[in-house]
Design an enzyme around this catalytic site. Structure first.
Site, PDB file in Angstrom:
ATOM      1  N   GLU A  25       6.798  17.354  -1.323  1.00  9.88           N
ATOM      2  CA  GLU A  25       7.944  16.654  -0.724  1.00  9.88           C
ATOM      3  C   GLU A  25       9.127  16.530  -1.693  1.00  9.88           C
ATOM      4  O   GLU A  25       8.964  16.711  -2.906  1.00  9.88           O
ATOM      5  CB  GLU A  25       7.526  15.266  -0.242  1.00  9.88           C
ATOM      6  N   LYS A 160       0.053   2.281  -2.343  1.00 15.11           N
ATOM      7  CA  LYS A 160       0.544   1.342  -3.326  1.00 15.11           C
ATOM      8  C   LYS A 160       0.441  -0.084  -2.808  1.00 15.11           C
ATOM      9  O   LYS A 160       0.696  -0.338  -1.632  1.00 15.11           O
ATOM     10  CB  LYS A 160       2.011   1.701  -3.585  1.00 15.11           C
TER      11      LYS A 160
HETATM   12  N1  PSU Z   1       5.455   5.708  -1.833  1.00 14.01           N
HETATM   13  C1  PSU Z   1       5.435   6.055  -3.127  1.00 14.01           C
HETATM   14  N2  PSU Z   1       6.332   6.954  -3.574  1.00 14.01           N
HETATM   15  C2  PSU Z   1       7.244   7.546  -2.730  1.00 14.01           C
HETATM   16  C3  PSU Z   1       7.228   7.187  -1.368  1.00 14.01           C
HETATM   17  C4  PSU Z   1       6.344   6.284  -0.971  1.00 14.01           C
HETATM   18  O1  PSU Z   1       4.627   5.548  -3.879  1.00 14.01           O
HETATM   19  O2  PSU Z   1       8.057   8.352  -3.187  1.00 14.01           O
HETATM   20  C5  PSU Z   1       8.188   7.852  -0.435  1.00 14.01           C
HETATM   21  C6  PSU Z   1       7.487   9.003   0.306  1.00 14.01           C
HETATM   22  O3  PSU Z   1       8.441  10.023   0.546  1.00 14.01           O
HETATM   23  C7  PSU Z   1       7.088   8.355   1.616  1.00 14.01           C
HETATM   24  C8  PSU Z   1       8.258   7.426   1.853  1.00 14.01           C
HETATM   25  O4  PSU Z   1       6.929   9.279   2.673  1.00 14.01           O
HETATM   26  O5  PSU Z   1       8.587   6.927   0.566  1.00 14.01           O
HETATM   27  C9  PSU Z   1       7.900   6.324   2.809  1.00 14.01           C
HETATM   28  O6  PSU Z   1       9.042   5.571   3.092  1.00 14.01           O
HETATM   29  P1  PSU Z   1       9.002   4.432   4.198  1.00 14.01           P
HETATM   30  O7  PSU Z   1       8.120   3.353   3.621  1.00 14.01           O
HETATM   31  O8  PSU Z   1      10.413   3.998   4.350  1.00 14.01           O
HETATM   32  O9  PSU Z   1       8.444   5.044   5.435  1.00 14.01           O
END
Ligand code: PSU
Ligand code: MN
Length: 305
Positions: A25, A160
């Protein structure tokens, strides 16, 4: 091919010859880490995948196209531009693509593009999930919906603790997404190996994981699979210290009223500052570790008929 999809020659050839490919990604590049560590890590991750016998396919939206298998120059561009590149989830695609803009693909949109290109395995750091307090905010990452509907196996280091791990697992169960622990009974918590929450199944080898992915595809079951690979012990962070940092970061987000798509990048950045950069080193190592396992799984998957 889809007019909004671009796939590099190398990736196209590998997919059509049933050679292993691992998707990567770009939100982790533009939003997940600071420059230049983000670019250095993205390059090291690609190298790790090659060393383990697979072709890396870093994915991003460039000039209104979902690009699969971007090159070093494009990675540098995304890393340098950082937060100025919009974070692109499923709901952002129609407007971003039609306007011809750039976008950093999250787990969700990386899965979408990987699927379009015929890639079955994707390695990253952490996936989104159900946020703490989602009972009232309804903040549930689109990543979970994508795992429910798109047939790509995602290798991550668990979830996390900025999120509600218990609710995230409940949601995945409802959506029929298998959560596999690699050599672990417990869901790892990204920087830490332990969370106290059990995974659905412990599998000990890339072969077993590939067989499960294959069985799901042959049986015609839609959706992805979550493969949780714990951070190597030598790089894991102390749990007490990490939890204290996460609670502090959550309080800061709350005080400032950070919401919606901004909350995840805000929390990640706050944690990095609060741990004086130590979490960044752990983050880099766990991504490399996931890239290695992702490549091994992709290799095994190509051997199954
Ligand atoms: N969690 C992490 N590192 C990240 C992300 C999430 O520990 O870089 C990024 C990933 O791209 C994930 C996105 O798909 O954040 C999720 O965002 P949201 O919680 O807004 O859906
Ligand atoms: Mn959200």
């Amino acid at each position: 091919m889809n007019a909004y999809l671009w796939v590099s020659d190398e990736v196209q050839k590998a997919v059509s010859c049933n050679r292993p490919v691992v998707a990567l990604e770009s939100t982790i590049i533009s939003h997940g880490m600071p420059y230049p560590q983000n670019v250095e890590t993205a390059v090291r991750v690609e190298k790790m995948i090659r060393e383990n016998g697979a072709v890396p396919a870093t994915i991003a939206i460039l000039k209104g196209k979902l690009c699969v298998g971007i090159d070093a120059e494009q990675i540098e561009y995304l890393g340098k531009k950082g937060l100025a590149v919009p974070k692109a989830s499923r709901r952002d695609l129609p407007v971003l693509l039609s306007r011809g803009g750039d976008g950093a693909t999250t787990v969700t949109t990386t899965m979408i593009a990987a699927r379009m290109a015929g890639i079955r395995v994707f390695a990253t750091g952490g996936v989104g999930g159900v946020h703490r307090g989602a009972q009232t905010t309804m903040d549930i990452s689109a990543d979970l919906e994508e795992l429910a509907r798109t047939d790509v196996a995602v290798v991550c280091a668990g979830v996390k603790s900025i999120l509600d791990l218990g609710l995230t697992l409940e949601y995945l169960e409802t959506k029929g997404v298998p959560v596999i622990g690699y050599q672990m009974e417990e869901l790892p918590a990204f920087y830490c190996r332990h969370s106290g929450f059990p995974v659905d199944y412990r599998l000990n080898t890339a072969v077993e994981i590939a067989k499960a992915i294959h069985a799901k595809a042959v049986a015609g079951l839609i959706g992805g699979m979550l493969i949780a690979n714990p951070i190597p012990p030598e790089y894991a962070m102390p749990e007490d210290e990490m939890n204290a940092c996460i609670n502090r970061a959550l309080a800061m987000a709350n005080e400032r009223g950070v919401k919606g798509k901004e909350i995840t990048p805000f929390l990640l950045d706050a944690i990095k500052t609060l741990t004086e950069g130590k979490s960044l080193a752990a983050n880099i190592q766990l991504v490399l570790n996931n890239a290695k396992l992702g490549a091994q799984i992709a290799c095994e998957l190509c051997k199954l008929k």
